[in-house]
Design a protein around this motif. Structure first.
Motif, short mmCIF file in Angstrom:
data_model
loop_
_atom_site.label_atom_id
_atom_site.label_comp_id
_atom_site.label_asym_id
_atom_site.label_seq_id
_atom_site.Cartn_x
_atom_site.Cartn_y
_atom_site.Cartn_z
N UNK A 160 15.65 -57.17 -15.00
CA UNK A 160 14.95 -55.90 -14.75
C UNK A 160 14.36 -55.29 -16.02
N UNK A 161 15.02 -55.48 -17.18
CA UNK A 161 14.55 -54.85 -18.41
C UNK A 161 14.73 -55.78 -19.61
N UNK A 162 13.87 -55.58 -20.62
CA UNK A 162 14.04 -56.23 -21.92
C UNK A 162 14.12 -55.13 -22.97
N UNK A 163 15.15 -55.20 -23.82
CA UNK A 163 15.34 -54.25 -24.92
C UNK A 163 15.07 -55.01 -26.20
N UNK A 164 14.18 -54.49 -27.06
CA UNK A 164 13.78 -55.21 -28.27
C UNK A 164 14.35 -54.51 -29.51
N UNK B 129 10.07 -52.71 -20.67
CA UNK B 129 10.32 -53.12 -22.06
C UNK B 129 10.54 -51.87 -22.90
N UNK B 130 11.70 -51.77 -23.53
CA UNK B 130 11.97 -50.62 -24.40
C UNK B 130 12.63 -51.10 -25.68
N UNK B 131 12.60 -50.27 -26.70
CA UNK B 131 13.21 -50.66 -27.97
C UNK B 131 14.71 -50.32 -27.94
N UNK B 132 15.44 -50.93 -28.86
CA UNK B 132 16.88 -50.63 -28.96
C UNK B 132 17.07 -49.16 -29.31
N UNK B 133 16.21 -48.63 -30.19
CA UNK B 133 16.30 -47.20 -30.56
C UNK B 133 16.13 -46.32 -29.33
N UNK B 134 15.18 -46.69 -28.45
CA UNK B 134 14.97 -45.91 -27.22
C UNK B 134 16.18 -46.02 -26.29
N UNK B 135 16.75 -47.20 -26.19
CA UNK B 135 17.94 -47.39 -25.35
C UNK B 135 19.07 -46.51 -25.86
N UNK B 136 19.26 -46.48 -27.20
CA UNK B 136 20.34 -45.67 -27.78
C UNK B 136 20.09 -44.18 -27.55
N UNK B 137 18.83 -43.75 -27.64
CA UNK B 137 18.49 -42.33 -27.41
C UNK B 137 18.81 -41.95 -25.96
N UNK C 94 10.94 -63.47 -29.40
CA UNK C 94 11.93 -63.68 -28.33
C UNK C 94 11.44 -63.09 -27.01
N UNK C 95 10.76 -61.96 -27.09
CA UNK C 95 10.19 -61.31 -25.90
C UNK C 95 9.17 -62.22 -25.23
N UNK C 96 8.34 -62.88 -26.06
CA UNK C 96 7.27 -63.74 -25.54
C UNK C 96 7.82 -64.86 -24.66
N UNK C 97 9.02 -65.35 -24.99
CA UNK C 97 9.61 -66.45 -24.21
C UNK C 97 9.86 -66.05 -22.77
N UNK D 145 4.70 -54.24 -27.29
CA UNK D 145 4.15 -53.17 -26.45
C UNK D 145 5.23 -52.74 -25.46
N UNK D 146 5.70 -51.52 -25.60
CA UNK D 146 6.78 -51.05 -24.72
C UNK D 146 6.18 -50.50 -23.42
N UNK D 147 7.03 -50.35 -22.41
CA UNK D 147 6.57 -49.84 -21.11
C UNK D 147 7.76 -49.60 -20.22
#
Length: 624
Positions: free
Chosen positions: A147-151, A163-171, A132-135, A158-160
């Motif tokens: 501005x951001x994509x949460x995976x 781009x961040x993970x859902x776990x990182x967003x929750x933290x 889904x990110x690739x699209x 590759x986060x940056x």
């Protein structure tokens, strides 16, 4: 004022507010179950649970994380994922932040995905995985507001900075909440009922999809109206597999929050048969294609067991239909479900031989199924009703927040979509079109005032585009889509969905059928066959080991389907009969754009793609 009216009229402004109330009322009760596949990749899934308090902890962390990313009230956060527990937690997080969810089907291609994100002005995308990110990475230049994509699933991602993970967003959200402990209460408290909650893009059959604007009040009303039907209780267990990007799946999450029952979430369609005995749901919503598949599978299994077994199944199927028709008719007239003694004896015998096994396959505790999104063939509905699987058909559209009508529990009538939900008004226009008005109706199409004006009158009546009729006691029967009605060159009107539904009840091998005949002097059909059922049939008919396309093209297959078409024609008016048909080389699917993600047929697409077959069926005839 009745209790039902009070319940609905005193509703809070949002489902976010209802969620806070639910968490406060039953924090320790089980809210969601979800599967965790085994680490080794083999063996059964391990099902985990979240209580309402545990779900809230994650929901509030998501909400705070989005706020920390700069998301403002009513700004759009897109959600591109299959049905899983994280979809629900993310959606509730978006709502609790005061933002609005733009739903994106995971099957959506990169072009359409980019259009939806740009048209909606989505600021953040919550994407399921690397695919889904690739699209969006492919279309980054077209998405200036993103501005951001949460995976959700970080595998191969590759986060940056952006781009961040859902776990990182929750933290990040949890840390932000420690600094601002009243944040969620404040955001939810500030939500007004007319504030945008959800943008759902309809998968149109032609042109670009339209964004349907559904405010917070739509979902709050739906939650209260579903509870007011009395169909569900806090003791229920729902099995939810429908696409949550679709309004039918989404509305089920609102009803659950109000009622407080358990929902087991797993969108993997290929796991339904395996999951049902594990989850043991008391109710489940589905689209007609699922019931057709189950029916065809049971018939094919009986046929594979030999002539005697198949004969028993056919007999039991007829008994089920007769039993359902008699009990429903008696209940309508007298309030009793009594049946003649002889039929009761036959039904008990058929139950022991056939029906009990079907109920067991559904988990053994199923009280009722809700069917929506398209018409269920009445003969299939009667079969399941007689077998003890009660299918309550309902009706609604994306533009009416999904649930406008539903059959009323024990008083359900197969072949109808039941009565309006409390608070919803209905009338039938002079041309037979169904018009709806009430708190579930959309605000309009996003950025398309002219398109909105075409369907939404100034006094709130919404033109559904469906043709139907109301019984004297308020049950609605849908006959067809207004634009799908066929007028033959002889001036006769035909509802193709009605003919197609009858064929699905007659032929156990059909997957999809499209009846054609507009401005022609006779009707024809394009028929796609179910691969699993067909290959089982092939084993017994000298075609074992042949690929699907070869079996479909075999004269024996054409002859077999022809017999079922003949059987169908016996029950039709002369002008409705199918004079010619063609078998399609493959089944219709979402990937080729021939059916919507909710498995509805896209007629113009199919007719365009198989125009050569349609032309072939009318070649050499003189059109009147």
């Amino acid at each position: 004022m009745s209790d039902t009216q009070t319940l609905i009229e005193n509703r809070p402004p949002s489902v976010a507010a209802l969620f806070l109330e639910r968490v406060a009322a039953t924090p320790d009760a089980e809210a969601y179950r979800y599967p965790v596949p085994p680490a080794a990749g083999a063996g059964p899934d391990d099902w985990k649970s979240l209580s309402w308090a545990q779900a809230a902890e994650r929901v509030y962390a998501v909400a705070a994380g989005l706020i920390e990313l700069g998301v403002q009230p009513e700004q759009r956060v897109a959600l591109a994922s299959s049905t899983r527990v994280e979809w629900i937690l993310a959606d509730l997080g978006i709502l609790c932040a005061g933002a609005a969810t733009t739903t994106v089907y995971p099957q959506t291609n990169a072009d359409e995905c980019a259009f939806i994100l740009a048209d909606s002005g989505s600021k953040v995308l919550i994407a399921e995985n690397a695919e889904q990110l690739a699209k969006v990475q492919e279309k980054r230049d077209e998405l200036s507001e993103l501005t951001h994509v949460v995976v959700i699933d970080p595998k191969d991602v590759e986060t940056g900075d952006r781009v961040l993970t859902l776990a990182e967003l929750e933290t990040r959200g949890a840390a932000y909440l420690e600094e601002h402990p009243e944040l969620i209460k404040e955001r939810v408290g500030a939500i007004t009922s007319d504030q945008l909650a959800t943008l759902i893009y309809t998968s149109g059959t032609t042109g670009r999809p339209k964004g349907v604007r559904l405010p917070h009040d739509n979902w709050s009303y739906m939650a209260k109206a579903i509870a007011a039907t009395g169909l569900l209780s806090a003791d229920d267990v729902q099995y939810l597999w429908l696409p949550l990007a679709h309004v039918f799946g989404k509305v089920l999450t609102s009803g659950q929050i109000e009622i407080g029952h358990v929902t087991a979430v797993d969108g993997r369609v290929d796991k339904i048969i395996e999951n049902l005995p594990v989850v043991q749901p008391t109710y489940m919503a589905a689209v007609p294609r699922i019931f057709e598949k189950v029916y065809n599978g049971v018939a094919a299994k009986a046929r594979a067991g030999g002539a005697a077994k198949y004969k028993i199944f056919q007999w039991a199927a007829e008994v089920a239909r007769e039993y359902a028709k008699v009990t429903q008719d008696n209940f309508r007239r007298t309030g009793s479900r009594s049946v003649p003694f002889g039929l009761a004896v036959k039904h008990r015998t058929a139950d022991a031989l056939v029906y009990a096994k079907i109920r067991e396959a559904f988990g053994g505790r199923l009280r009722a199924c809700i069917s929506g999104s398209a018409a269920l063939a009445p003969e299939i509905g009667y079969f399941f009703a007689g077998a003890g699987i009660h299918i309550l058909e309902g009706y609604g559209l994306t533009e009416s927040s999904a649930a406008s009508f539903v059959n009323p529990g024990e008083a359900y009538r197969t072949g109808t979509v039941g009565k309006p939900l409390p608070g919803t008004e209905v009338r039938i226009a002079d041309d037979g079109e169904i018009l709806l008005r009430g708190p579930g109706i959309m605000q309009g199409y996003h950025g398309l005032p002219e398109k909105t004006a075409e369907v939404l009158e100034s006094d709130g009546w919404f033109h559904t585009g469906d043709i139907g009729e109301l019984s004297p006691d308020g049950y609605l029967r849908i006959t067809d889509r207004k634009k799908d009605l066929i007028k033959t060159s002889g001036g006769k009107y035909i509802a193709p969905a009605e003919v197609e539904g009858q064929f699905k009840a007659v032929c156990p091998y059909v997957s999809n059928i499209l009846v054609h005949g507009a401005d022609r002097n006779y009707c024809t059909a394009l028929i796609a066959l179910d691969e699993v059922s067909l290959l089982e049939w092939a084993k017994e008919n000298g075609l074992e080991g042949k690929p699907y396309a070869e079996v479909v093209a075999a004269p024996a297959t054409v002859e077999m389907v022809g017999k079922y078409v003949g059987q169908l024609n016996q029950g039709l008016q002369r002008w409705q009969t199918i004079k010619k048909f063609r078998l399609l080389p493959r089944d219709l699917d979402v990937e080729h754009g021939e059916v919507t993600p909710s498995l509805k047929l896209k007629r113009p697409v199919v007719e365009r793609e198989y125009k050569h077959l349609i032309d072939e069926m009318y070649a050499g005839t003189r059109e009147a």
